[in-house]
Write a protein that holds these residues in place. Structure first.
Motif, PDB file in Angstrom:
ATOM      1  N   ALA A  71      69.867 -13.218 -32.009  1.00  0.00           N
ATOM      2  CA  ALA A  71      69.704 -13.113 -30.549  1.00  0.00           C
ATOM      3  C   ALA A  71      69.705 -11.640 -30.142  1.00  0.00           C
ATOM      4  CB  ALA A  71      70.850 -13.857 -29.856  1.00  0.00           C
ATOM      5  N   ASP A  72      70.452 -10.824 -30.900  1.00  0.00           N
ATOM      6  CA  ASP A  72      70.542  -9.400 -30.541  1.00  0.00           C
ATOM      7  C   ASP A  72      69.192  -8.691 -30.660  1.00  0.00           C
ATOM      8  OD1 ASP A  72      73.159  -9.558 -29.841  1.00  0.00           O
ATOM      9  OD2 ASP A  72      73.955  -8.673 -31.683  1.00  0.00           O
ATOM     10  N   GLN A  73      68.355  -9.127 -31.588  1.00  0.00           N
ATOM     11  CA  GLN A  73      67.002  -8.531 -31.672  1.00  0.00           C
ATOM     12  C   GLN A  73      66.234  -8.836 -30.393  1.00  0.00           C
ATOM     13  OE1 GLN A  73      64.093 -10.898 -32.426  1.00  0.00           O
ATOM     14  NE2 GLN A  73      62.808  -9.212 -31.701  1.00  0.00           N
ATOM     15  N   LYS A  74      66.319 -10.070 -29.927  1.00  0.00           N
ATOM     16  CA  LYS A  74      65.607 -10.442 -28.685  1.00  0.00           C
ATOM     17  C   LYS A  74      66.166  -9.626 -27.526  1.00  0.00           C
ATOM     18  CE  LYS A  74      63.053 -13.690 -30.604  1.00  0.00           C
ATOM     19  NZ  LYS A  74      63.183 -13.110 -31.949  1.00  0.00           N
ATOM     20  N   GLU A  75      67.492  -9.536 -27.463  1.00  0.00           N
ATOM     21  CA  GLU A  75      68.136  -8.812 -26.365  1.00  0.00           C
ATOM     22  C   GLU A  75      67.802  -7.324 -26.426  1.00  0.00           C
ATOM     23  OE1 GLU A  75      69.530  -9.065 -23.637  1.00  0.00           O
ATOM     24  OE2 GLU A  75      70.689  -7.211 -23.397  1.00  0.00           O
ATOM     25  N   GLY A  76      67.909  -6.719 -27.608  1.00  0.00           N
ATOM     26  CA  GLY A  76      67.661  -5.279 -27.749  1.00  0.00           C
ATOM     27  C   GLY A  76      66.246  -4.920 -27.317  1.00  0.00           C
ATOM     28  N   MET A  77      65.289  -5.737 -27.710  1.00  0.00           N
ATOM     29  CA  MET A  77      63.897  -5.415 -27.396  1.00  0.00           C
ATOM     30  C   MET A  77      63.568  -5.749 -25.941  1.00  0.00           C
ATOM     31  SD  MET A  77      61.947  -6.066 -31.000  1.00  0.00           S
ATOM     32  CE  MET A  77      62.607  -5.259 -32.483  1.00  0.00           C
ATOM     33  N   ALA A  78      64.174  -6.842 -25.429  1.00  0.00           N
ATOM     34  CA  ALA A  78      63.973  -7.172 -24.001  1.00  0.00           C
ATOM     35  C   ALA A  78      64.561  -6.067 -23.131  1.00  0.00           C
ATOM     36  CB  ALA A  78      64.628  -8.521 -23.676  1.00  0.00           C
ATOM     37  N   ALA A  79      65.745  -5.595 -23.507  1.00  0.00           N
ATOM     38  CA  ALA A  79      66.404  -4.541 -22.720  1.00  0.00           C
ATOM     39  C   ALA A  79      65.537  -3.283 -22.695  1.00  0.00           C
ATOM     40  CB  ALA A  79      67.776  -4.226 -23.309  1.00  0.00           C
ATOM     41  N   PHE A  80      64.942  -2.958 -23.847  1.00  0.00           N
ATOM     42  CA  PHE A  80      64.052  -1.784 -23.873  1.00  0.00           C
ATOM     43  C   PHE A  80      62.882  -1.993 -22.899  1.00  0.00           C
ATOM     44  CE2 PHE A  80      60.205   0.341 -25.248  1.00  0.00           C
ATOM     45  CZ  PHE A  80      60.623   1.664 -25.259  1.00  0.00           C
ATOM     46  N   ALA A  99      79.401  -0.421 -30.669  1.00  0.00           N
ATOM     47  CA  ALA A  99      78.678  -1.007 -29.522  1.00  0.00           C
ATOM     48  C   ALA A  99      77.308  -1.560 -29.931  1.00  0.00           C
ATOM     49  CB  ALA A  99      78.502   0.038 -28.430  1.00  0.00           C
ATOM     50  N   MET A 100      76.872  -1.272 -31.140  1.00  0.00           N
ATOM     51  CA  MET A 100      75.589  -1.805 -31.613  1.00  0.00           C
ATOM     52  C   MET A 100      75.742  -3.296 -31.921  1.00  0.00           C
ATOM     53  SD  MET A 100      73.725   0.833 -31.541  1.00  0.00           S
ATOM     54  CE  MET A 100      73.895   2.616 -31.500  1.00  0.00           C
ATOM     55  N   SER A 101      74.606  -3.951 -32.138  1.00  0.00           N
ATOM     56  CA  SER A 101      74.650  -5.331 -32.595  1.00  0.00           C
ATOM     57  C   SER A 101      75.395  -5.366 -33.937  1.00  0.00           C
ATOM     58  CB  SER A 101      73.218  -5.837 -32.789  1.00  0.00           C
ATOM     59  OG  SER A 101      73.208  -6.913 -33.706  1.00  0.00           O
ATOM     60  N   ALA A 102      76.449  -6.189 -34.018  1.00  0.00           N
ATOM     61  CA  ALA A 102      77.228  -6.224 -35.265  1.00  0.00           C
ATOM     62  C   ALA A 102      76.384  -6.655 -36.473  1.00  0.00           C
ATOM     63  CB  ALA A 102      78.462  -7.110 -35.098  1.00  0.00           C
ATOM     64  N   LYS A 106      63.831  -1.724 -19.348  1.00  0.00           N
ATOM     65  CA  LYS A 106      64.457  -0.432 -19.022  1.00  0.00           C
ATOM     66  C   LYS A 106      65.903  -0.594 -18.553  1.00  0.00           C
ATOM     67  CE  LYS A 106      60.032   1.653 -17.676  1.00  0.00           C
ATOM     68  NZ  LYS A 106      59.702   2.248 -18.977  1.00  0.00           N
ATOM     69  N   ARG A 107      66.713  -1.323 -19.353  1.00  0.00           N
ATOM     70  CA  ARG A 107      68.135  -1.502 -19.048  1.00  0.00           C
ATOM     71  C   ARG A 107      68.925  -1.430 -20.348  1.00  0.00           C
ATOM     72  NH1 ARG A 107      69.481  -6.405 -21.021  1.00  0.00           N
ATOM     73  NH2 ARG A 107      67.825  -7.949 -21.204  1.00  0.00           N
ATOM     74  N   PRO A 108      70.245  -1.163 -20.244  1.00  0.00           N
ATOM     75  CA  PRO A 108      71.042  -1.133 -21.486  1.00  0.00           C
ATOM     76  C   PRO A 108      71.120  -2.526 -22.112  1.00  0.00           C
ATOM     77  CG  PRO A 108      72.307  -0.307 -19.594  1.00  0.00           C
ATOM     78  CD  PRO A 108      71.049  -0.909 -19.047  1.00  0.00           C
ATOM     79  N   ALA A 109      71.116  -2.585 -23.430  1.00  0.00           N
ATOM     80  CA  ALA A 109      71.219  -3.879 -24.117  1.00  0.00           C
ATOM     81  C   ALA A 109      72.642  -4.403 -24.036  1.00  0.00           C
ATOM     82  CB  ALA A 109      70.809  -3.713 -25.577  1.00  0.00           C
ATOM     83  N   GLU A 110      72.755  -5.703 -23.919  1.00  0.00           N
ATOM     84  CA  GLU A 110      74.079  -6.333 -23.982  1.00  0.00           C
ATOM     85  C   GLU A 110      74.113  -7.243 -25.191  1.00  0.00           C
ATOM     86  OE1 GLU A 110      75.765  -8.034 -20.445  1.00  0.00           O
ATOM     87  OE2 GLU A 110      74.814  -6.463 -19.239  1.00  0.00           O
ATOM     88  N   PHE A 111      74.604  -6.699 -26.286  1.00  0.00           N
ATOM     89  CA  PHE A 111      74.587  -7.465 -27.529  1.00  0.00           C
ATOM     90  C   PHE A 111      75.716  -8.492 -27.550  1.00  0.00           C
ATOM     91  CE2 PHE A 111      72.610  -3.380 -29.076  1.00  0.00           C
ATOM     92  CZ  PHE A 111      71.335  -3.920 -29.236  1.00  0.00           C
ATOM     93  N   THR A 112      75.453  -9.622 -28.170  1.00  0.00           N
ATOM     94  CA  THR A 112      76.474 -10.672 -28.283  1.00  0.00           C
ATOM     95  C   THR A 112      76.918 -10.841 -29.739  1.00  0.00           C
ATOM     96  OG1 THR A 112      74.687 -12.288 -28.463  1.00  0.00           O
ATOM     97  CG2 THR A 112      75.635 -11.936 -26.265  1.00  0.00           C
ATOM     98  N   ASN A 113      76.380  -9.985 -30.600  1.00  0.00           N
ATOM     99  CA  ASN A 113      76.711 -10.044 -32.030  1.00  0.00           C
ATOM    100  C   ASN A 113      76.329 -11.385 -32.658  1.00  0.00           C
ATOM    101  OD1 ASN A 113      77.707  -7.432 -31.731  1.00  0.00           O
ATOM    102  ND2 ASN A 113      79.732  -8.178 -31.188  1.00  0.00           N
ATOM    103  N   ARG A 114      75.282 -11.927 -32.144  1.00  0.00           N
ATOM    104  CA  ARG A 114      74.753 -13.194 -32.679  1.00  0.00           C
ATOM    105  C   ARG A 114      73.282 -13.021 -33.015  1.00  0.00           C
ATOM    106  NH1 ARG A 114      78.698 -14.024 -34.043  1.00  0.00           N
ATOM    107  NH2 ARG A 114      80.286 -15.573 -33.593  1.00  0.00           N
TER     108      ARG A 114
END
Ligand code: CO8
Length: 258
Positions: A238-247, A199-202, A250-258
């Motif tokens: 993109a997953d770095q942007k998503e992971g840090m934005a989600a933090f 489930a992590m960023s690939a 305060k929501r779960p990250a939705e990684f796209t593996n990109r």
């Protein structure tokens, strides 16, 4: 899905599962099984829908080693010229993380196969050993190297020179396995771990695996440099942007593996 004779292959969500399946021979690793495990693992490794692999055996045996009956008449010129067993090395080049779920015997090539994986989870019934010396040979797919790196010279020497088996608790104390679980929970625990990884960023998971493995291949300074380069590269995803934005949100990250 491809049909295999000596393994079972399954997928659950983003996890690819390879189950060694030669019950009558305690999953002894013959040529056919080697070919099939390597083919199935490489297929999962190439599959963008898969994020992590699980390799497991049966309750009684993860694998009781190379198939002794198959190899007993082997002769030097042939095995040398054919580079016999070299296909196993391909498992060390898989890019996606691999969880070994080990119950019962993991001996000789079985212990080596478990050590070719990235996270080793043991049932309380697991027994590890490199008994090759009792057959007049030595390990052939990395046992003397990976066991020594995992548990240190003293214990590796003793296990390899005497062929003694060690149980799950000793293996955990020595650093060979990441944790021990009750035998009847082994697969569920291994799957839960694999699902967490999948489930992590690939790209981050592949970078992570590459970076940890680099610790075994190079000096500390080179390893840190390597990690720093990959760390910088992670900011191109993109997953770095998503992971840090989600933090921050305060929501779960939705990684796209990109
Ligand atoms: N190869 C072939 N057949 C095996 C193997 C094996 N490694 N291990 C077990 N079997 C077979 C047995 O011959 C038996 O078959 P059968 O019913 O036809 O007689 C069946 O599996 C069940 O085994 P046992 O009756 O022996 O079961 P036990 O519960 O009494 O004993 C043991 C379990 C202790 C695990 C015992 O089977 C044993 O000692 N096995 C051999 C362990 C061993 O020496 N492994 C190292 C092999 S050498 C090696 O791995 C070299 C590594 C180099 C490269 C690896 C590449 C893959």
């Amino acid at each position: 899905m491809t049909e295999y004779e000596t393994i079972l292959v399954d997928r659950k969500g983003r996890v690819g599962i390879i189950t060694l399946n030669r019950p009558k021979a305690l999953n002894a690793l013959n040529t056919e099984l080697m070919t099939e495990v390597v083919a199935a693992a490489k297929a999962f490794d190439r599959d963008p829908e898969i994020g992590c692999l699980v390799v497991t055996g049966s309750e009684k045996a993860f694998a009781a080693g190379a198939d002794i009956k198959e190899m007993q008449e082997n002769a030097f010129p042939e095995v040398y010229l054919d580079d016999w067993l070299a296909p196993w090395d391909e498992l060390s080049r898989l890019r996606k993380p691999v969880v070994a779920a080990v119950a019962g015997y993991a001996l000789g090539g079985g212990c080596e196969l478990a050590m070719l994986c990235d996270i080793l989870i043991a049932a309380d019934t697991a027994k590890f050993g490199q008994p090759e010396i009792k057959l007049g040979v030595i390990p052939g797919i990395g046992g003397s190297q990976r066991l020594t790196r995992a548990v240190g010279k003293a214990k590796a020497m003793e296990l390899c020179l005497t062929g003694r088996m060690m149980g799950a608790e000793e293996a955990e104390r020595a650093g060979l396995v990441s944790r021990i679980v009750p035998a009847d929970e082994l697969l569920a625990e291994a799957m839960a771990t694999a699902e967490t990884v999948a489930a992590m960023s690939a790209p981050a998971a592949v970078m992570m695996k590459e970076s940890v493995n680099r610790a075994f291949e190079t000096t500390l300074a080179e390893g840190v440099r390597f990690e720093r380069r990959l760390f910088h590269a992670a900011f191109a995803t993109a997953d770095q942007k998503e992971g840090m934005a989600a933090f921050a949100e305060k929501r779960p990250a939705e990684f796209t593996n990109r």
